[in-house]
Design a protein around this motif. Structure first.
Motif, PDB file in Angstrom:
ATOM      1  N   ASN A 226      43.124  17.461   2.996  1.00 22.66           N
ATOM      2  CA  ASN A 226      42.980  16.472   1.592  1.00 22.66           C
ATOM      3  C   ASN A 226      43.988  15.621   1.787  1.00 22.66           C
ATOM      4  OD1 ASN A 226      44.984  18.660   0.517  1.00 22.66           O
ATOM      5  ND2 ASN A 226      44.801  18.570  -1.715  1.00 22.66           N
ATOM      6  N   LEU A 227      44.758  15.358   1.541  1.00 21.11           N
ATOM      7  CA  LEU A 227      45.985  14.421   1.304  1.00 21.11           C
ATOM      8  C   LEU A 227      45.221  12.880   2.307  1.00 21.11           C
ATOM      9  CD1 LEU A 227      49.176  15.952   1.190  1.00 21.11           C
ATOM     10  CD2 LEU A 227      47.612  15.080  -1.087  1.00 21.11           C
ATOM     11  N   LEU A 228      45.465  11.487   1.649  1.00 17.25           N
ATOM     12  CA  LEU A 228      45.514  10.668   2.915  1.00 17.25           C
ATOM     13  C   LEU A 228      47.171  10.373   3.372  1.00 17.25           C
ATOM     14  CD1 LEU A 228      43.861   7.802   3.597  1.00 17.25           C
ATOM     15  CD2 LEU A 228      44.606   7.314   1.495  1.00 17.25           C
ATOM     16  N   GLY A 229      47.686   9.718   3.892  1.00 15.61           N
ATOM     17  CA  GLY A 229      48.762  10.179   4.575  1.00 15.61           C
ATOM     18  C   GLY A 229      49.389   8.530   5.359  1.00 15.61           C
ATOM     19  N   LEU A 230      49.845   7.903   4.355  1.00 18.41           N
ATOM     20  CA  LEU A 230      50.074   6.498   4.751  1.00 18.41           C
ATOM     21  C   LEU A 230      51.834   6.483   5.300  1.00 18.41           C
ATOM     22  CD1 LEU A 230      48.685   5.587   1.180  1.00 18.41           C
ATOM     23  CD2 LEU A 230      48.157   4.864   3.819  1.00 18.41           C
ATOM     24  N   GLY A 231      52.231   5.697   6.434  1.00 17.19           N
ATOM     25  CA  GLY A 231      53.270   5.231   6.943  1.00 17.19           C
ATOM     26  C   GLY A 231      53.401   3.855   6.953  1.00 17.19           C
ATOM     27  N   LEU A 232      54.697   3.692   6.415  1.00 17.25           N
ATOM     28  CA  LEU A 232      54.649   2.653   6.654  1.00 17.25           C
ATOM     29  C   LEU A 232      56.556   2.074   7.136  1.00 17.25           C
ATOM     30  CD1 LEU A 232      54.085   3.277   3.198  1.00 17.25           C
ATOM     31  CD2 LEU A 232      54.302   0.968   2.457  1.00 17.25           C
ATOM     32  N   SER A 233      55.697   0.906   7.465  1.00 17.22           N
ATOM     33  CA  SER A 233      56.809   0.474   8.263  1.00 17.22           C
ATOM     34  C   SER A 233      58.045  -0.420   7.636  1.00 17.22           C
ATOM     35  CB  SER A 233      56.796  -0.787   9.826  1.00 17.22           C
ATOM     36  OG  SER A 233      55.251  -0.401  10.749  1.00 17.22           O
ATOM     37  N   GLU A 234      58.467  -0.783   7.667  1.00  9.32           N
ATOM     38  CA  GLU A 234      60.108  -1.603   7.591  1.00  9.32           C
ATOM     39  C   GLU A 234      59.699  -2.717   6.726  1.00  9.32           C
ATOM     40  OE1 GLU A 234      64.063  -1.389   9.093  1.00  9.32           O
ATOM     41  OE2 GLU A 234      64.534   0.972   8.171  1.00  9.32           O
ATOM     42  N   ALA A 235      60.107  -3.320   5.485  1.00  9.91           N
ATOM     43  CA  ALA A 235      60.001  -5.239   5.475  1.00  9.91           C
ATOM     44  C   ALA A 235      58.503  -4.844   5.323  1.00  9.91           C
ATOM     45  CB  ALA A 235      61.147  -5.978   6.329  1.00  9.91           C
ATOM     46  N   THR A 236      57.892  -3.676   5.161  1.00 14.38           N
ATOM     47  CA  THR A 236      56.628  -3.597   4.803  1.00 14.38           C
ATOM     48  C   THR A 236      55.659  -2.924   3.466  1.00 14.38           C
ATOM     49  OG1 THR A 236      55.587  -3.631   7.615  1.00 14.38           O
ATOM     50  CG2 THR A 236      54.363  -3.278   5.798  1.00 14.38           C
ATOM     51  N   ALA A 237      54.668  -3.618   3.254  1.00 15.10           N
ATOM     52  CA  ALA A 237      54.412  -3.179   1.552  1.00 15.10           C
ATOM     53  C   ALA A 237      52.333  -2.664   1.176  1.00 15.10           C
ATOM     54  CB  ALA A 237      55.359  -3.965   0.698  1.00 15.10           C
ATOM     55  N   ILE A 238      52.458  -1.928   0.771  1.00 12.96           N
ATOM     56  CA  ILE A 238      51.155  -1.562  -0.037  1.00 12.96           C
ATOM     57  C   ILE A 238      51.337  -1.711  -1.196  1.00 12.96           C
ATOM     58  CG2 ILE A 238      50.634  -0.461   2.034  1.00 12.96           C
ATOM     59  CD1 ILE A 238      50.292   1.942   0.406  1.00 12.96           C
ATOM     60  N   VAL A 239      50.187  -2.574  -1.558  1.00 12.19           N
ATOM     61  CA  VAL A 239      50.298  -3.213  -3.274  1.00 12.19           C
ATOM     62  C   VAL A 239      49.125  -2.540  -3.431  1.00 12.19           C
ATOM     63  CG1 VAL A 239      49.867  -5.244  -4.520  1.00 12.19           C
ATOM     64  CG2 VAL A 239      51.668  -5.400  -2.775  1.00 12.19           C
ATOM     65  N   VAL A 240      49.122  -1.080  -4.215  1.00 13.51           N
ATOM     66  CA  VAL A 240      47.691  -0.970  -4.835  1.00 13.51           C
ATOM     67  C   VAL A 240      47.539  -0.987  -5.978  1.00 13.51           C
ATOM     68  CG1 VAL A 240      47.233   1.748  -5.307  1.00 13.51           C
ATOM     69  CG2 VAL A 240      48.735   1.717  -3.663  1.00 13.51           C
ATOM     70  N   THR A 241      45.949  -1.067  -6.394  1.00 14.44           N
ATOM     71  CA  THR A 241      45.187  -1.884  -7.708  1.00 14.44           C
ATOM     72  C   THR A 241      44.207  -1.030  -7.901  1.00 14.44           C
ATOM     73  OG1 THR A 241      44.304  -2.690  -6.501  1.00 14.44           O
ATOM     74  CG2 THR A 241      46.003  -4.227  -8.217  1.00 14.44           C
ATOM     75  N   GLY A 242      43.958   0.919  -8.560  1.00 14.61           N
ATOM     76  CA  GLY A 242      43.502   1.176  -8.751  1.00 14.61           C
ATOM     77  C   GLY A 242      42.600   2.425  -7.167  1.00 14.61           C
ATOM     78  N   ASP A 243      41.934   1.982  -6.500  1.00 22.53           N
ATOM     79  CA  ASP A 243      41.611   2.866  -4.952  1.00 22.53           C
ATOM     80  C   ASP A 243      41.753   1.533  -4.042  1.00 22.53           C
ATOM     81  OD1 ASP A 243      41.034   5.515  -6.495  1.00 22.53           O
ATOM     82  OD2 ASP A 243      39.364   4.324  -6.396  1.00 22.53           O
ATOM     83  N   ARG A 244      42.742   1.024  -3.885  1.00 26.71           N
ATOM     84  CA  ARG A 244      42.111  -0.118  -3.145  1.00 26.71           C
ATOM     85  C   ARG A 244      43.896  -0.495  -3.523  1.00 26.71           C
ATOM     86  NH1 ARG A 244      37.913  -1.505  -5.540  1.00 26.71           N
ATOM     87  NH2 ARG A 244      35.663  -1.805  -4.173  1.00 26.71           N
TER      88      ARG A 244
END
Length: 299
Positions: A226-244
């Motif tokens: 049921n989970l979404l897996g998110l693996g992030l590299s160094e010096a990298t980001a995700i900016v989350v607003t709502g479902d995006r």
């Protein structure tokens, strides 16, 4: 007249139906309905624009910032309580021109459950979690008034960010939460399996490029589909607003989406680059970026 009334009633009913349908369709399932998350994979962030973006999302240098160093450890190697000096913790942020920035830390969940301790959070526009070991954050703040006030920062439209352990704590399932060491992906310790759910239905890993962790979320998603897996590299980001979320920074984000069809020769995840926008609810890439976040030239 009656015919007109019936027609009006039918039209009104359709409008209500469409409004309800639209509201159901727009229900946020992953990120906060208000506010923003900045989830960073660790490493050095100079030149990436990530910290600058965090400050911008908070409302600029005049906003009220809280820095949480707790992941760095509640106790030292000898078992003594770890002491953090506020002046040292906030110094890098003051150097970036922030005017109102405070440290928030305690090793005692009883203190974290008091009105006095959470006062700064009630006025905060932004909270940043430093790196370290994510289970220290859980030990201090889980199931306390502090935990609830952190969620209220987002409800007010604020921003929560963090790097490394400060990224993982933002998910729902706490990977690498075992106190024996960071190589254990799924701990058997019941009190260290749940993160803070700023980003719901997710498991977040970090340093995946520098520490060769690309495949490490695979067994987690197999056990918890049921989970979404998110693996992030160094010096990298995700900016989350709502479902995006949108990717920014130097490298890649691995998305472990088990609703996607993979060929036998493929890894069970795909990668996104800077500028890519992903919808977690529909599990679709909505926009492809250039793969490069423009370098900042103002510093």
């Amino acid at each position: 007249m009656r015919k007109g009334t019936r027609r009006f009633g039918a039209i009104f009913g359709l409008l209500v139906f469409w409004s309800v349908a639209a509201a159901v369709q727009e229900t946020i399932e992953y990120g906060p309905p208000k506010g923003t998350l900045m989830i960073v994979g660790g490493g050095r962030l100079e030149g990436t624009g990530i910290v600058e973006k965090f400050i911008e999302l908070a409302g600029g240098p005049e906003a009220k910032f809280i820095i949480v160093p707790t992941a760095g450890g509640n106790r030292d190697r000898d078992g003594a309580i770890q002491i953090y000096k506020e002046q040292e913790i906030v110094a890098p942020w003051l150097a970036r021109g922030l005017k109102r920035v405070r440290m928030l830390h305690t090793d005692d969940p009883k203190v974290a459950d008091t009105e006095e301790f959470v006062k700064p959070l009630r006025e905060a526009n932004a909270v940043w979690f430093n790196g370290g070991r994510q289970w220290n954050i859980v030990d201090s703040y889980a199931n306390t008034l502090t935990y609830r006030e952190l969620h209220k920062v987002l409800e007010r439209g604020g921003v929560i960010g963090g790097s490394s352990a400060g990224a993982t704590i933002q998910g729902e399932y706490l990977v690498r939460g075992d106190t024996s060491g960071p190589n254990v992906m799924m701990t058997q310790e019941p009190n260290h399996q749940e993160a803070f759910k700023f980003l719901k239905k997710s498991a977040i890993d970090q340093h995946i490029n520098a520490r060769n962790r690309w495949d490490d979320l695979v067994p987690v998603i197999q056990k918890y589909p049921n989970l979404l897996g998110l693996g992030l590299s160094e010096a990298t980001a995700i900016v989350v607003t709502g479902d995006r979320f949108e990717v920014m920074g130097r490298w890649k984000v691995a998305v472990h989406d088990n609703t996607r069809l993979y060929q036998p020769w493929e890894k069970s995840y795909f990668v996104l680059s800077a500028g890519d926008v992903y919808n977690m609810k529909t599990r679709r890439i909505e926009k492809l970026g250039t793969g490069v976040t423009p370098r900042r030239t103002d510093r």
